[in-house]
Write an enzyme that holds these catalytic residues in place. Structure first.
Site, PDB file in Angstrom:
ATOM      1  N   LYS A  33     -32.558  54.700  10.750  1.00 32.80           N
ATOM      2  CA  LYS A  33     -33.524  53.780  10.145  1.00 32.80           C
ATOM      3  C   LYS A  33     -33.867  52.670  11.135  1.00 32.80           C
ATOM      4  O   LYS A  33     -33.190  52.488  12.146  1.00 32.80           O
ATOM      5  CB  LYS A  33     -32.951  53.188   8.853  1.00 32.80           C
ATOM      6  CG  LYS A  33     -31.677  52.370   9.042  1.00 32.80           C
ATOM      7  CD  LYS A  33     -31.136  51.886   7.713  1.00 32.80           C
ATOM      8  CE  LYS A  33     -29.849  51.090   7.920  1.00 32.80           C
ATOM      9  NZ  LYS A  33     -29.322  50.567   6.641  1.00 32.80           N
ATOM     10  N   ARG A  58     -25.464  46.155  -5.067  1.00 34.36           N
ATOM     11  CA  ARG A  58     -26.853  46.158  -4.620  1.00 34.36           C
ATOM     12  C   ARG A  58     -27.631  47.134  -5.487  1.00 34.36           C
ATOM     13  O   ARG A  58     -28.296  46.732  -6.425  1.00 34.36           O
ATOM     14  CB  ARG A  58     -26.903  46.506  -3.120  1.00 34.36           C
ATOM     15  CG  ARG A  58     -28.219  46.193  -2.457  1.00 34.36           C
ATOM     16  CD  ARG A  58     -28.100  46.194  -0.945  1.00 34.36           C
ATOM     17  NE  ARG A  58     -27.633  47.462  -0.393  1.00 34.36           N
ATOM     18  CZ  ARG A  58     -27.458  47.668   0.916  1.00 34.36           C
ATOM     19  NH1 ARG A  58     -27.680  46.688   1.777  1.00 34.36           N
ATOM     20  NH2 ARG A  58     -27.039  48.837   1.360  1.00 34.36           N
ATOM     21  N   TYR A  63     -44.633  25.462  25.529  1.00 39.11           N
ATOM     22  CA  TYR A  63     -44.993  24.725  24.318  1.00 39.11           C
ATOM     23  C   TYR A  63     -43.983  23.619  23.992  1.00 39.11           C
ATOM     24  O   TYR A  63     -42.774  23.781  24.182  1.00 39.11           O
ATOM     25  CB  TYR A  63     -45.050  25.674  23.121  1.00 39.11           C
ATOM     26  CG  TYR A  63     -46.234  26.610  23.093  1.00 39.11           C
ATOM     27  CD1 TYR A  63     -47.531  26.128  22.997  1.00 39.11           C
ATOM     28  CD2 TYR A  63     -46.045  27.987  23.146  1.00 39.11           C
ATOM     29  CE1 TYR A  63     -48.618  26.988  22.955  1.00 39.11           C
ATOM     30  CE2 TYR A  63     -47.124  28.865  23.104  1.00 39.11           C
ATOM     31  CZ  TYR A  63     -48.404  28.358  23.013  1.00 39.11           C
ATOM     32  OH  TYR A  63     -49.478  29.213  22.970  1.00 39.11           O
TER      33      TYR A  63
END
Length: 377
Positions: free
Chosen positions: A37, A135, A271
């Site tokens: 995954k 879960r 930045y």
């Protein structure tokens, strides 16, 4: 030829080594589901799956339908289980592509079955049992046995597996993990006593494989689900220190110096005025930023490896670029920079980066963007 001056380098020999480590631990007759995954945790799902299948994986595990479809287009004969929740609207695509789904309710099972029957097919499913992760899943109790009986009676489903997920098997004290397995095993025995059997029974993730295969908690298991260990990382620092299994680094984040600038004393780099040049400073610009997976918070906090020398990452990481300070560093435009990876090149590895950010290497590598090319060596 690379399309960008930044990339993820993947050591395929290390992938094979780590899969062999799994095989050396699990029972000889066990099946292995390689968990790929999140783009194989950042490694690249297609190539990683190809290697794991060559090395003997029987199954692939993913989290979403899109991940499953991508793999199915390359490995059409390989069983693929979607370990995450599949919305009812995905039923037709699951069935048409012969994918396996996780389910945990009778209501969803009925929808999936009805859709499959309309196509005159059957959908393979694995039942999720919640033994302590809290879960998703059915509770391991009598009520769930009755639900499972009803699910198994649905004509459009093939209930091929049952599984649970360990929440804390990487802990030094294994009490919770062992209690989870005690609950799962007791539930499997109750099901078996009622003649309810499953082709696949699984529970162990990487932490379970690395720490619980020496006992008898896995006596009913015949499928194992390694994830993070396949990619060279231990589930926790504690396991890394105590586990005898040697895992090898797989993934390195690299970029080239695209420009070297000489910036005078008294200037700000990037930045937000986060790095001030208190001397004339040689600045190397890299075409790599937080949109690629290099966390913005790493600016001014890590050193990177350039030609076996360590140079500080300075200023705030931009969306697509970042800066390194090259004073006293032998480097030129086009030279390779290792942001993290193999420690033999003096670079941090992903677990050290994760520790600095108070997170885990799972996050460090799985968030590497697909816009970075994967280079397999």
């Amino acid at each position: 030829m690379l399309k960008r001056a930044s990339f993820v380098e993947v050591n395929t020999a290390s992938l094979r080594h780590n899969f062999s480590a799994v095989k050396s631990i699990v029972p000889k007759d066990a099946h292995i589901m390689a968990v790929v995954k999140a783009n194989a945790y950042g490694v690249g799902a297609i190539k990683a799956s190809e290697i794991f299948l060559q090395e003997g994986a029987h199954y692939l595990g993913v989290a979403t339908l899109d991940e499953a479809l991508e793999l199915h287009s390359h490995f059409s004969k390989t069983p693929i289980l979607i370990l995450g929740y599949s919305p009812n609207s995905n039923a037709s695509m699951l069935i048409d592509n012969d994918l396996s789904a996780m389910i945990f309710s009778l209501e969803q099972a009925e929808v999936f079955s009805q859709t499959a029957l309309k196509s005159q097919k059957r959908l393979k499913v694995h039942l999720k049992i919640d033994t302590g992760m809290h879960r998703l899943g059915l509770e391991p109790n009598f009520k769930s046995i009755e639900i499972i009986k009803k699910i198994r009676a649905l004509k459009g489903l093939e209930v091929e597996g049952i599984f649970t997920h360990l929440s804390n098997a990487d802990a030094k004290i294994k009490t919770h993990a062992k209690n989870q397995m005690k609950a799962f095993n007791a539930f499997l025995e109750q099901l078996s006593n009622q003649k309810i059997e499953f082709q696949y029974r699984h529970a162990y993730n990487s932490a379970g494989i690395l720490s619980l295969c020496n006992g008898n908690e896995n006596r009913f298991l015949n499928l194992y689900r390694p994830g993070i260990m396949l990619y060279g990382f231990y589930p926790s620092n504690g396991m890394k220190e105590t586990c005898p299994t040697i895992l090898k680094n797989v993934i390195s984040l690299k970029a080239q110096i695209v420009q070297i600038r000489s910036v005078k004393k008294g200037e700000f780099i990037g930045y937000g005025e986060h790095f001030y040049t208190n001397e004339e400073t040689l600045v190397g610009v890299l075409a790599l930023g937080y949109a690629d997976g290099l966390m913005r918070a790493l600016g001014n906090r890590i050193q990177v490896a350039i030609n076996n020398q360590l140079a500080p990452l300075i200023g705030k990481v931009c969306m697509d670029q970042c800066f390194v300070k090259l004073n006293n560093i032998q480097a030129k435009e086009g030279d390779e920079v290792i942001l993290f990876g193999d420690k033999s090149a003096k670079a941090n590895d992903a677990s050290e980066i994760a520790a600095l950010l108070n997170t885990i290497p799972y996050e460090t590598i799985s968030t590497l963007s697909k816009r970075l090319e994967r280079v397999y060596i």
